[in-house]
Design a protein around this motif. Structure first.
Motif, mmCIF file in Angstrom:
data_model
loop_
_atom_site.group_PDB
_atom_site.id
_atom_site.type_symbol
_atom_site.label_atom_id
_atom_site.label_comp_id
_atom_site.label_asym_id
_atom_site.label_seq_id
_atom_site.Cartn_x
_atom_site.Cartn_y
_atom_site.Cartn_z
ATOM 1 N N ASP A 492 0.740 -1.124 -0.113
ATOM 2 C CA ASP A 492 0.032 -0.192 0.094
ATOM 3 C C ASP A 492 0.698 1.196 0.031
ATOM 4 O OD1 ASP A 492 -0.263 1.507 2.981
ATOM 5 O OD2 ASP A 492 0.651 -0.291 3.147
ATOM 6 N N TYR A 495 -2.327 3.669 2.550
ATOM 7 C CA TYR A 495 -3.817 3.039 2.706
ATOM 8 C C TYR A 495 -4.025 2.403 1.362
ATOM 9 C CZ TYR A 495 -3.707 4.566 7.491
ATOM 10 O OH TYR A 495 -3.601 4.779 8.828
ATOM 11 N N ASP A 496 -3.572 3.170 0.045
ATOM 12 C CA ASP A 496 -4.311 3.018 -1.291
ATOM 13 C C ASP A 496 -3.378 1.470 -1.707
ATOM 14 O OD1 ASP A 496 -6.113 4.766 -1.156
ATOM 15 O OD2 ASP A 496 -4.697 5.997 -2.366
ATOM 16 N N GLY A 497 -4.093 0.769 -2.280
ATOM 17 C CA GLY A 497 -3.469 -0.329 -3.022
ATOM 18 C C GLY A 497 -2.454 0.046 -3.913
ATOM 19 N N LEU A 517 -0.861 2.629 -8.369
ATOM 20 C CA LEU A 517 -1.605 2.966 -7.286
ATOM 21 C C LEU A 517 -3.078 3.167 -7.522
ATOM 22 C CD1 LEU A 517 -1.160 4.206 -4.403
ATOM 23 C CD2 LEU A 517 -1.386 6.607 -5.610
ATOM 24 N N ASP A 518 -3.746 2.436 -6.997
ATOM 25 C CA ASP A 518 -5.180 2.288 -6.923
ATOM 26 C C ASP A 518 -5.861 2.778 -5.828
ATOM 27 O OD1 ASP A 518 -7.657 1.360 -7.508
ATOM 28 O OD2 ASP A 518 -7.387 -0.544 -8.341
ATOM 29 N N SER A 519 -6.530 3.995 -6.055
ATOM 30 C CA SER A 519 -7.055 4.754 -4.822
ATOM 31 C C SER A 519 -8.596 3.984 -4.600
ATOM 32 C CB SER A 519 -7.309 6.107 -5.233
ATOM 33 O OG SER A 519 -8.002 6.388 -6.501
ATOM 34 N N ASP A 520 -9.099 3.144 -5.348
ATOM 35 C CA ASP A 520 -10.210 2.791 -5.254
ATOM 36 C C ASP A 520 -10.144 1.047 -4.453
ATOM 37 O OD1 ASP A 520 -11.889 4.731 -6.013
ATOM 38 O OD2 ASP A 520 -11.457 3.949 -8.177
ATOM 39 N N GLY A 522 -7.925 -1.073 -1.355
ATOM 40 C CA GLY A 522 -6.877 -1.243 -0.396
ATOM 41 C C GLY A 522 -5.767 -2.082 -0.657
ATOM 42 N N THR A 523 -5.179 -2.311 0.565
ATOM 43 C CA THR A 523 -3.837 -2.746 0.490
ATOM 44 C C THR A 523 -3.621 -4.392 -0.641
ATOM 45 O OG1 THR A 523 -3.117 -2.241 2.777
ATOM 46 C CG2 THR A 523 -1.902 -4.191 1.779
ATOM 47 N N THR A 544 -6.861 -7.881 -3.842
ATOM 48 C CA THR A 544 -7.193 -6.646 -2.862
ATOM 49 C C THR A 544 -8.732 -6.484 -2.785
ATOM 50 O OG1 THR A 544 -6.914 -4.413 -2.411
ATOM 51 C CG2 THR A 544 -6.786 -5.015 -4.822
ATOM 52 N N SER A 545 -8.997 -6.049 -1.442
ATOM 53 C CA SER A 545 -10.354 -5.482 -1.205
ATOM 54 C C SER A 545 -11.650 -6.495 -1.960
ATOM 55 C CB SER A 545 -10.651 -4.258 -2.126
ATOM 56 O OG SER A 545 -9.771 -3.401 -1.474
#
Length: 730
Positions: A492, A495-497, A517-520, A522-523, A544-545
């Motif tokens: 992360d 906190y963003d993936g 970086l994927d702001s939508d 998580g880790t 993730t998520s």
């Protein structure tokens, strides 16, 4: 009691790198094959459950005392550096430093290591030449003791009351024993020193029930009740010939009469040293209170001689000749942000200080680290909860920090192995979880030469040094199609993936090829790279998520995500042709314990293996195809194969008794299987024969293992670094 064997080491940076030449052959506790249950468990494709778990027969457990020690290690300096032991000794005319440390940021010291100079230059710092694995009980004290003529030992006193004595030269264990405090609630303070003047040191132990014991080599033990404290000082503090024993709670004991000769009702403070302040042949007791005051006591007269007032909280005091004038100074370490101060013992004036960049001082030592006849000042920093942890070396003449270790914090991730630079030789790669004591900041990658295990390179912090949870997964994958694998990291950034991929060159340089970086999301807890959908382009997969998401490595954008939302984070990504149709599938294990198999082209779920409470998973190549190997919370392994439209359990077996499997790996060449559970690694042959169980390594050993046949080692990570275990060949 663990048996910590000798390590012969070479080292780079601030981590330990060791290998034992001609090591004792590993113990082979039991070659009996574990009985395998072959009742089938069918799981239909697109089904959400499985049949009832069959009964499996437990395999053979390791006989007592057969746990295998690493013979090669690469360990971080850890946290709480030197808190319960920072001492030096001359070995073969060279200075060695012995340091206690904690494998976890908030933990008590639970292992120790030896340091020696890297070169004749102070700025080149110290390399580790020996290290233990973590003890099951915290370390209370590490001391150097003389057991006889030519017999010096490093004595490690554990909280449970056990004492382990190492030969100072070979670092082999010479003796393991239970101190008297083993039967009195354990140890809370320990000191070595010569009480009777025969040239042999005794042991002084204070137990949890406030019982003091004096004991040791050919010494008649004695005890005294009502003596507490967490610190001890020894010295000839009055007019008689006997050595006095002082404790932080205020008792001074005459070692000859074995009685309390002074009980200072207020107690002496948090730390004690004894030294002759005025040259009269008698030692005075110097004691630090928690706040503001350092007092010198005349034990003979039972009076305070002087008081030094400081500006804040005190962490530690120590004696040493900082300016090489033949006269000792008193060193004082601030407990919070501040400095290491030195005071003239005759005038009580401060003669200088060295600023401490870390949050407080854990320990102090004056020693000639490079054997040039001039001593340096050493201290362990990082006493404040969210500060970093370093061992510092400074020269008093400049008041400048000449060297500090690189901070790496576990548990560590990996290892993986592959030819990264195209020279035909594999590299071994692993990563730290964080770079300081609260795990906040970018992890770092370590690359080793697989032939020698020498360090090729330690990376700068990854994830822009903004990772909250640290690297969660490390794999190798060719993301740019040049035929050479890159180092893939999942984690992360604030906190963003985040996913990163690094190329490693023949010049030992890291080149970041991908930064997603994927702001939508998580880790990212698991990663892989493959042309998963058969379009001729490489995708990077990230779990993730609740989804597996595919990214374009060239642009960093999402291509698609799996159609089904899983209950929990997807872990243990495995890519391969699981159903034999010539196309790739990807499988993962979610936190709900179910394992999910997805079609690579449609991204839809083909099967849910839900009758197994999976806690670890990997893929394994068999003659008939690629299978899934799943470990569960009861210690049972399940091998699942696709057959005629369903996933069928081929065999099940118990890898460990009544303990969760939290790591499983398979060697593709030998078929050896490794299981991680309770911080230990268990190894089995292809036929299921038990090979060894390691001592506790902490962290999650067994999630990834690299077998180096040339060196006869199985490499796996733990809390404090990378460990090499000598494997028993079939």
């Amino acid at each position: 009691m663990q048996n910590h064997r000798i390590y012969s080491l070479a080292c780079a940076f601030s981590l330990i790198f060791s290998f034992t030449a001609g090591a004792t052959p590993p113990v082979r506790p039991d070659d009996t094959a574990a009985k395998l249950n072959v009742r089938q468990r069918a799981v239909k494709k697109n089904a959400g459950g499985a049949t009832t778990s069959p009964t499996a027969v437990h395999g053979q457990a390791a006989p007592p005392g057969s746990m295998l020690e690493p013979t090669w290690t690469y360990l971080a300096f850890g946290a709480n550096i030197g808190a319960h032991g920072l001492v030096s000794a001359k070995v073969a005319n060279s200075t060695e430093i012995y340091v206690t440390a904690a494998s976890m940021a908030s933990g008590s010291p639970n292992y120790w290591y030896a340091l020696s100079k890297t070169s004749d230059l102070v700025v080149d710092g110290l390399k580790q030449t020996f290290a233990t694995t973590a003890f099951e009980s915290p370390i209370v004290n590490l001391s150097v003791a003389t057991a006889g003529v030519g017999d010096q030992r490093i004595v490690v006193a554990l909280q449970d009351g056990n004492l382990i004595q190492y030969d100072i030269t070979s670092k082999q264990i010479k003796e393991q024993s239970a101190s008297p405090c083993s039967g009195h609630g354990g140890l809370q303070a320990f000191k070595t020193g010569d009480l009777n003047g025969d040239g042999v040191d005794e042991f002084i132990s204070i137990c949890a029930d406030n019982m003091l014991f004096a004991h040791g080599f050919n010494y008649t033990s004695w005890s005294l009740a009502g003596v507490g404290g967490t610190g001890i000082a020894l010295g000839q503090m009055d007019g008689d010939a006997a050595v006095e024993i002082a404790s932080t709670t205020g008792q001074v004991i005459d070692s000859a009469t074995r009685t309390v000769q002074w009980n200072h009702a207020e107690g002496f403070g948090i730390d004690l040293v004894a030294t002759d302040l005025n040259g009269d042949g008698r030692d005075e007791l110097v004691a630090a209170e928690r706040w503001y005051n350092i007092n010198a006591f005349d034990v003979e007269k039972r009076l305070t001689k002087w008081t030094i007032q400081v500006s804040g909280e005190i962490a530690a005091i120590e004696l040493g000749d900082v300016n090489s004038d033949g006269i000792q100074e008193l060193l004082v370490g601030d407990a919070q942000w501040g400095a290491v101060h030195a005071y003239d013992l005759a005038t009580q004036a401060e003669v200088g200080k060295i600023n401490n960049p870390d949050g407080g001082v854990r320990s102090l030592l004056v020693a000639d680290t490079n054997d040039d006849g001039v001593s340096e000042v050493l201290w362990g920093g990082g006493a404040v909860a969210f500060g970093t942890a370093h061992l510092f070396v400074s020269t008093w003449s400049t008041k400048r920090i000449e060297w500090r270790n690189t901070v790496l914090i576990g548990p560590f991730i990996g290892p993986v192995a592959g030819d990264l630079d195209g020279d035909g030789i594999d590299e071994v790669v692993f990563a730290s979880r964080g770079t300081n004591t609260n795990n906040y900041g970018g992890s770092r990658i370590i690359v080793l030469d697989s032939r020698t295990l020498a360090v090729r390179k330690l990376s700068e912090p990854v994830m822009n040094n903004e990772s909250v949870f640290g690297v969660q997964d490390i794999r190798l994958g060719d993301v740019d199609g040049d035929g050479r694998p890159e180092i893939l990291l999942g984690g992360d950034r604030m906190y963003d993936g985040a996913i990163e991929a690094y190329k490693f060159t023949r010049h030992s340089k890291f080149i970041r090829k991908v930064s997603l970086l994927d702001s939508d999301a998580g880790t990212v807890t698991s990663v892989a790279a493959a042309d998963i959908d058969g379009d001729g382009k490489i995708e990077i997969l990230g779990g993730t998520s609740g989804y597996v998401i595919a990214y374009d490595p060239a642009t960093g954008t999402r291509k698609w995500r799996s159609a089904f939302h899983m209950d929990g984070l997807p872990r243990d990504l495995a890519v391969g042709d699981l159903d034999g149709d010539g196309a790739l599938e990807f499988a993962c294990r979610a936190d709900d314990g179910k394992s999910y198999v997805h079609d690579g082209i449609t991204h839809a779920v083909e099967a849910v293996i839900g009758g197994i409470k999976g806690t670890a998973m990997t893929s394994v190549q068999r003659p008939m195809g690629l299978n899934l190997l799943i470990g569960d919370e009861a210690g049972q392994m399940h091998e699942m194969a696709y057959q005629n439209g369903v996933y069928v359990e081929q065999k099940s077996w118990y890898a460990t008794d009544n303990a969760t499997v939290d790591g499983v790996a398979v060697d593709p060449s030998s078929g050896a299987t490794w299981i991680g559970s309770n911080g230990k690694l268990r190894a089995f042959s292809k036929e299921g024969k038990f090979r060894y169980e390691s001592v506790p390594l902490g962290g999650h050993p067994g999630r990834q293992v690299v077998r180096l046949k040339r060196l006869g080692l199985d490499l796996t990570t733990g809390d404090a670094g990378l460990y090499g275990l000598p494997y028993a060949k079939p």
